[in-house]
Write a protein that holds these residues in place. Structure first.
Motif, PDB file in Angstrom:
ATOM      1  N   UNK A  66       4.031  -8.843  12.593  1.00 14.56           N
ATOM      2  CA  UNK A  66       4.417 -10.158  12.092  1.00 14.56           C
ATOM      3  C   UNK A  66       3.730 -10.451  10.759  1.00 14.56           C
ATOM      4  N   UNK A  67       2.417 -10.262  10.697  1.00 10.39           N
ATOM      5  CA  UNK A  67       1.685 -10.534   9.463  1.00 10.39           C
ATOM      6  C   UNK A  67       2.097  -9.572   8.354  1.00 10.39           C
ATOM      7  N   UNK A  68       2.359  -8.308   8.723  1.00 10.74           N
ATOM      8  CA  UNK A  68       2.804  -7.332   7.729  1.00 10.74           C
ATOM      9  C   UNK A  68       4.160  -7.723   7.143  1.00 10.74           C
ATOM     10  N   UNK A  69       5.042  -8.262   7.992  1.00  9.65           N
ATOM     11  CA  UNK A  69       6.373  -8.674   7.514  1.00  9.65           C
ATOM     12  C   UNK A  69       6.251  -9.827   6.528  1.00  9.65           C
ATOM     13  N   UNK A  70       5.346 -10.770   6.801  1.00 14.87           N
ATOM     14  CA  UNK A  70       5.145 -11.885   5.872  1.00 14.87           C
ATOM     15  C   UNK A  70       4.603 -11.380   4.532  1.00 14.87           C
ATOM     16  N   UNK A  71       3.753 -10.362   4.596  1.00 11.50           N
ATOM     17  CA  UNK A  71       3.207  -9.797   3.369  1.00 11.50           C
ATOM     18  C   UNK A  71       4.307  -9.087   2.568  1.00 11.50           C
ATOM     19  N   UNK A  72       5.186  -8.373   3.273  1.00 13.44           N
ATOM     20  CA  UNK A  72       6.285  -7.670   2.601  1.00 13.44           C
ATOM     21  C   UNK A  72       7.219  -8.662   1.919  1.00 13.44           C
ATOM     22  N   UNK A  73       7.497  -9.799   2.574  1.00 12.21           N
ATOM     23  CA  UNK A  73       8.390 -10.803   1.993  1.00 12.21           C
ATOM     24  C   UNK A  73       7.806 -11.419   0.725  1.00 12.21           C
ATOM     25  N   UNK A  74       6.479 -11.421   0.623  1.00 13.65           N
ATOM     26  CA  UNK A  74       5.859 -11.966  -0.589  1.00 13.65           C
ATOM     27  C   UNK A  74       6.103 -11.055  -1.794  1.00 13.65           C
ATOM     28  N   UNK A  75       6.521  -9.816  -1.529  1.00 17.68           N
ATOM     29  CA  UNK A  75       6.875  -8.883  -2.605  1.00 17.68           C
ATOM     30  C   UNK A  75       8.373  -8.545  -2.498  1.00 17.68           C
ATOM     31  N   UNK A  76       9.171  -9.566  -2.291  1.00 18.15           N
ATOM     32  CA  UNK A  76      10.615  -9.372  -2.055  1.00 18.15           C
ATOM     33  C   UNK A  76      11.318  -8.693  -3.228  1.00 18.15           C
ATOM     34  N   UNK A  77      10.761  -8.811  -4.456  1.00 18.89           N
ATOM     35  CA  UNK A  77      11.408  -8.199  -5.610  1.00 18.89           C
ATOM     36  C   UNK A  77      11.475  -6.680  -5.468  1.00 18.89           C
ATOM     37  N   UNK A  78      10.512  -6.095  -4.769  1.00 23.02           N
ATOM     38  CA  UNK A  78      10.543  -4.648  -4.535  1.00 23.02           C
ATOM     39  C   UNK A  78      11.535  -4.296  -3.421  1.00 23.02           C
ATOM     40  N   UNK A  79      11.741  -5.250  -2.525  1.00 25.60           N
ATOM     41  CA  UNK A  79      12.769  -5.042  -1.495  1.00 25.60           C
ATOM     42  C   UNK A  79      14.152  -4.977  -2.122  1.00 25.60           C
ATOM     43  N   UNK A  80      14.405  -5.885  -3.070  1.00 25.15           N
ATOM     44  CA  UNK A  80      15.717  -5.958  -3.712  1.00 25.15           C
ATOM     45  C   UNK A  80      16.021  -4.681  -4.483  1.00 25.15           C
ATOM     46  N   UNK A  81      14.992  -4.127  -5.145  1.00 27.65           N
ATOM     47  CA  UNK A  81      15.199  -2.922  -5.963  1.00 27.65           C
ATOM     48  C   UNK A  81      15.025  -1.625  -5.187  1.00 27.65           C
ATOM     49  N   UNK A  82      14.753  -1.746  -3.887  1.00 24.10           N
ATOM     50  CA  UNK A  82      14.568  -0.561  -3.033  1.00 24.10           C
ATOM     51  C   UNK A  82      13.447   0.353  -3.539  1.00 24.10           C
ATOM     52  N   UNK A  83      12.408  -0.247  -4.102  1.00 32.74           N
ATOM     53  CA  UNK A  83      11.295   0.531  -4.637  1.00 32.74           C
ATOM     54  C   UNK A  83      10.219   0.678  -3.562  1.00 32.74           C
ATOM     55  N   UNK A  84      10.299   1.757  -2.807  1.00 26.23           N
ATOM     56  CA  UNK A  84       9.395   1.981  -1.673  1.00 26.23           C
ATOM     57  C   UNK A  84       7.956   2.166  -2.136  1.00 26.23           C
ATOM     58  N   UNK A  85       7.766   2.941  -3.203  1.00 25.75           N
ATOM     59  CA  UNK A  85       6.414   3.258  -3.666  1.00 25.75           C
ATOM     60  C   UNK A  85       5.664   1.998  -4.096  1.00 25.75           C
ATOM     61  N   UNK A  86       6.319   1.137  -4.855  1.00 29.14           N
ATOM     62  CA  UNK A  86       5.665  -0.103  -5.301  1.00 29.14           C
ATOM     63  C   UNK A  86       5.386  -1.025  -4.122  1.00 29.14           C
ATOM     64  N   UNK A  87       6.289  -1.016  -3.145  1.00 23.88           N
ATOM     65  CA  UNK A  87       6.097  -1.854  -1.962  1.00 23.88           C
ATOM     66  C   UNK A  87       4.905  -1.359  -1.148  1.00 23.88           C
TER      67      UNK A  87
END
Length: 480
Positions: A217-238
């Protein structure tokens, strides 16, 4: 100048009122036809609707006599048994499938609760002050069909103040903070996350509402804070930004996928309209049967009571009126019958052409154009176009507009032809079986189709893919 009289013979086409009426009825949808029939019934005393209950036994008896002389059911053998005779009774009989399976049908309109109504019911149960309830109502009114808030806080404040003036409520101003507090309450209602300003806020609210025992749960909230990397599918930066390892990131993304991106997606806006089929296709004893839907086929006849008042030699105004109304009633019933005969004739021909589609699905669809059907049933292309517009056919594969079965073709390497509908179905199937990490490009799909003998260009594949509302390969690619 010398004037003279002479005779001249010339060919010309004259559209009689009856022919004009037949053409007009042909292009009407079943709902428009129902309205037209009701209009005629209201204006013509010589025309009346057949009482279905009283006529049911008579209809059943007629159906048992000789199916070949009726329009109710048409098998799909070599011929198209469509012709019928116009008798002197001028009573329209139902030209439809008399099968019990067709009795259970959905209503044309299905009213369900809207998102706004669902939220309003919950707001009424909250311990809100009058002002907070008014703010909540304005927030709910500003939601789009996905459940997102599309108005600014300043716009909501303006709407609330406008309502306060109308009800003479003693409130000079409203703090933005008060609106935010009410909005937070709305976002905790069902569906959770409704009233969010964007997708990230919506997903974050849903995550925070989960029990603390939920893994990642906490990891998912952290990932959402870097949503711009989710949009660009940039796994390494995420991975670098979150400090997560690859297996942890994979589990975190799986948790995010369980959330609902659009909280209002389960609700309808107002009335949901359902199309009622004009034609029904069923397979019975390994034979495909085509018939008109009895629910939409109007049943009309001449009113014998008023017709009995007509006297042949009477030239009075009243008698002439009854004669004219009788003629109009007969012509209207005949036009309805002609419409049904033409519709059934065309539908039967289409089913004959597309029998493989009924058996195997879209990939077996054959190329078909208006001219093919027009030549088969000996009608003009414009007539076929009219009768297939806004007319729907119910098949075991689903409900389709008759025009759906017409499609262009693409040449194959073997010298044959392939329907564009079949190609779309094949593209959809290839994409559904692709690797999410390595989705097929349009060029790759074109090459795969060429291996199957279907010669299509990359831009054609792109056009068909877009018509199916399938995103590009870069947009379909998933992180893990």
């Amino acid at each position: 100048m010398k004037l003279s009289l002479g005779l001249k013979v010339a060919n010309s086409l004259s559209l009689t009122p009856q022919l004009q009426q037949a053409i007009r009825l042909l292009q009407l949808s079943n709902l428009e036809l129902e309205q037209e029939v009701q209009l005629q019934l209201d204006s013509n005393p010589l025309l009346e609707a057949v009482d279905t209950a009283s006529e049911e036994n008579t209809i059943v008896e007629k159906q048992e006599v000789d199916l070949s002389d009726q329009l109710q059911v048409t098998d799909i053998p070599e011929d198209l048994p469509i012709d019928t005779q116009w008798d002197d009774i001028y009573t329209h009989q139902p030209t439809a499938l008399g099968i019990a399976d067709l009795d259970e049908r959905e209503a044309q309109y299905s009213k369900e609760i809207t998102l706004q109504q669902h939220l309003q019911n919950q707001i009424n149960l909250l311990n809100f002050s009058k002002l907070d309830k008014l703010i909540a109502i304005c927030i709910v009114d500003a939601l789009d069909e996905k459940g997102f808030l599309i108005a600014e806080i300043s716009e909501i404040k303006e709407a609330v103040l406008g309502l306060l003036e109308n009800i003479s409520f003693n409130e000079e101003d409203i703090d933005d903070e008060e609106i935010f507090v009410v909005l937070k309450h709305i976002q905790q209602l069902d569906p959770i996350g409704v009233g969010s300003r964007n997708l990230v806020e919506c997903l974050s609210i849903q995550l925070k509402s989960l029990p603390e025992s939920v893994q990642y749960k906490s990891e998912a909230l952290k990932v959402l804070s870097y949503y711009q990397f989710l949009i660009t599918n940039d796994v390494q930066k995420l991975l670098k930004a979150t400090g997560l390892k690859l297996p942890e990131l994979k589990e975190t993304l799986n948790l995010i996928k369980t959330l609902k991106p659009y909280p209002g997606s389960d609700f309808v806006e107002g009335e949901t309209e359902y199309q009622i089929p004009d034609v029904v296709v069923l397979k019975k004893n390994d034979v495909w049967q085509v018939g008109l839907n009895p629910d939409v086929a109007p049943k009309l006849k001449v009113n014998s009571y008023y017709a009995s008042f007509i006297k042949r030699a009477d030239q009075s105004e009243d008698n002439q009126y009854l004669k004219n109304q009788l003629l109009e009633a007969k012509n209207f019933i005949k036009s309805i019958d002609e419409r049904h005969k033409t519709l059934l004739k065309v539908a039967t021909c289409i089913v004959k052409y597309q029998r493989d589609f009924l058996e195997y699905g879209e990939e077996a669809m054959k190329p078909l154009i208006l001219r093919d059907v027009a030549e088969e049933v000996e009608l003009h292309e414009s007539t076929v176009s009219r009768v297939t517009t806004n007319k729907y056919i119910l098949t075991p594969k689903g409900l389709f507009e008759l025009k759906y079965f017409f499609s262009s073709h693409v040449s194959t390497t073997t010298g044959g032809e392939c329907s564009s509908t079949a190609i779309r179905a094949r593209i959809k199937k290839l994409i559904s079986a692709e690797s999410p990490q390595k989705p097929l490009s349009d060029n790759s799909i074109a090459n795969l189709l060429k291996e199957e003998g279907i010669d299509v260009a990359r831009r054609t594949v792109a056009k068909y893919r877009e018509s199916l509302h399938i995103p590009s390969s870069s947009e379909r690619k998933v992180l893990l």
